[in-house]
Write an enzyme that holds these catalytic residues in place. Structure first.
Site, mmCIF file in Angstrom:
data_model
loop_
_atom_site.group_PDB
_atom_site.id
_atom_site.type_symbol
_atom_site.label_atom_id
_atom_site.label_comp_id
_atom_site.label_asym_id
_atom_site.label_seq_id
_atom_site.Cartn_x
_atom_site.Cartn_y
_atom_site.Cartn_z
ATOM 1 N N HIS A 280 0.830 -1.220 0.000
ATOM 2 C CA HIS A 280 0.000 0.000 0.000
ATOM 3 C C HIS A 280 0.859 1.262 0.000
ATOM 4 O O HIS A 280 1.919 1.315 0.627
ATOM 5 C CB HIS A 280 -1.021 -0.018 1.142
ATOM 6 C CG HIS A 280 -0.477 0.168 2.529
ATOM 7 N ND1 HIS A 280 -0.243 1.398 3.089
ATOM 8 C CD2 HIS A 280 -0.152 -0.733 3.497
ATOM 9 C CE1 HIS A 280 0.190 1.243 4.330
ATOM 10 N NE2 HIS A 280 0.271 -0.035 4.599
ATOM 11 N N GLU B 216 -5.169 1.598 2.394
ATOM 12 C CA GLU B 216 -5.030 0.440 3.287
ATOM 13 C C GLU B 216 -5.252 0.839 4.727
ATOM 14 O O GLU B 216 -5.864 0.112 5.516
ATOM 15 C CB GLU B 216 -3.641 -0.195 3.129
ATOM 16 C CG GLU B 216 -3.474 -1.527 3.840
ATOM 17 C CD GLU B 216 -3.000 -1.445 5.287
ATOM 18 O OE1 GLU B 216 -2.994 -2.477 5.971
ATOM 19 O OE2 GLU B 216 -2.642 -0.328 5.766
#
Ligand SMILES: [Zn+2]
Length: 348
Positions: free
Chosen positions: A63, A204
């Site tokens: 992420h 995320e």
């Protein structure tokens, strides 16, 4: 051993959840010559694709976003209130500099009540996020001209080398962004067994949102999450509380609060590490989750999923620390894991 200038650039570039354009543009320019194709999905995740010998697919997700804040209110004196994007530990905010990404980037400080004026009760109580405000040192009219409700706010911190480690903000998860780029570099020009989707995901820190979407449209056979994990090998930690130890190698995730990794994948990763003399430790994280959980469950049939983690001390603070040998070991393990996927028996 590692490309420190590139890691520094990746660490210092801002990317609040939902506002990843700057870090995405940087990754795009770094991977464009390393992949066969590249695209950005509608949520904003950047996906680089390397074609393999057969059309099975392996998705590796790192992420790009970092824990951040969002402006919720500007008061009559120009002080800013905010909402967290991701799991901040309030005590780590005291006296930190931040960047408010308004019409232009504005530096501010996290202000709180002077210690001289605190009651004994206040001193003994753990501070809360609501005890802080951001002070940008400008008159209210100028603040309101430059900054609006909804603007993202990120931490301001330089990445430095400290001993055998690197230290700065956003190593969660920029160290993995860096590692995924390095794996693409290591695999350049080499034949790989399966199509390799290198996904630099969004959002995320607010709940694995970008990976959920990316795994849905990529529909991988194999899924690998790349993220940081806790290294609680510091004073006061009991041996069974450590999760991982800094400098003791890359970590093969067994489970966390969001996933039980597929035992086939953990066995494969451990045996690959042993085969290539890569030092590793097993990771069990009782709390928290990573993109791996979304990748395991999404797609038509779900995927055979596991994760490689990078031990980080002082995680979710402004002074996160990772060991350079752990970073190098993770690059080596990820590269070997992608290269030899077809050499393992995946039958249940
Ligand atoms: Zn993370």
């Amino acid at each position: 051993m590692i490309d420190f200038p590139l890691l520094k650039l990746i660490s210092e570039t801002p990317g609040a959840p939902g506002f990843e354009h700057q870090i995405r543009n940087l990754v795009k320019s770094e991977i464009k010559d390393l992949v066969d194709e590249m695209y950005i999905d509608s949520m904003g995740s950047l996906i680089g694709v390397r074609k393999g010998k057969s059309d099975k697919r392996v998705l590796v997700a790192a992420h790009m976003d970092e824990i951040s804040f969002m402006v919720t209110h500007i008061d009559d004196e120009g002080f800013i209130r905010f909402h967290p994007l991701g799991g901040f530990d309030p005590k780590t905010l005291t006296a930190q500099r931040v960047i408010v990404h308004g019409k232009k980037d504005v530096i501010g400080v996290m202000g709180s009540k002077p210690v001289h004026l605190m009651t004994t009760d206040e001193k003994n109580k753990m501070v809360q996020l609501r005890d802080y405000f951001i002070d940008v040192g400008m008159p209210v009219a100028q603040v309101k001209e430059l900054i609006s409700v909804g603007d993202p706010i990120t931490r301001e911190r330089e990445l430095i080398v400290m001993g055998d480690c690197v230290n700065g903000k956003s190593l969660d998860n920029r160290v993995s962004v860096y590692i995924l780029i390095e794996a693409l570099k290591a695999l350049k020009g080499k034949e790989i067994p399966y199509d390799f989707y290198a996904a630099f995901t969004v959002q995320e820190e607010v709940g694995l949102r970008g990976a959920f979407n990316a795994a849905g449209h990529i529909d991988p056979d194999f899924g690998i999450g790349l993220d940081t994990t806790i290294a609680y090998d510091t004073p006061g930690a009991l041996p069974y509380e450590m999760v991982t130890k800094l400098g003791a190698g890359t970590a093969v995730k067994i489970m966390d609060a969001s996933i039980i990794c597929d035992p086939r994948m953990t066995s494969y990763m451990k045996s690959t590490a042993a085969k290539h003399n890569i030092t590793y430790q097993a990771e069990i994280l009782p709390a928290g989750g990573t993109d791996t959980a979304a990748i395991q469950r999404q797609g038509a049939k779900g995927s055979i999923a596991g994760a490689i983690s990078i031990p980080v001390r002082h995680i979710h603070q402004s002074i996160e620390m990772a060991h350079m040998e752990d970073i190098a070991g993770t690059i080596a393990l990820l590269t070997a894991t992608i290269s030899e996927l077809d050499k393992w028996n995946w039958e249940l």
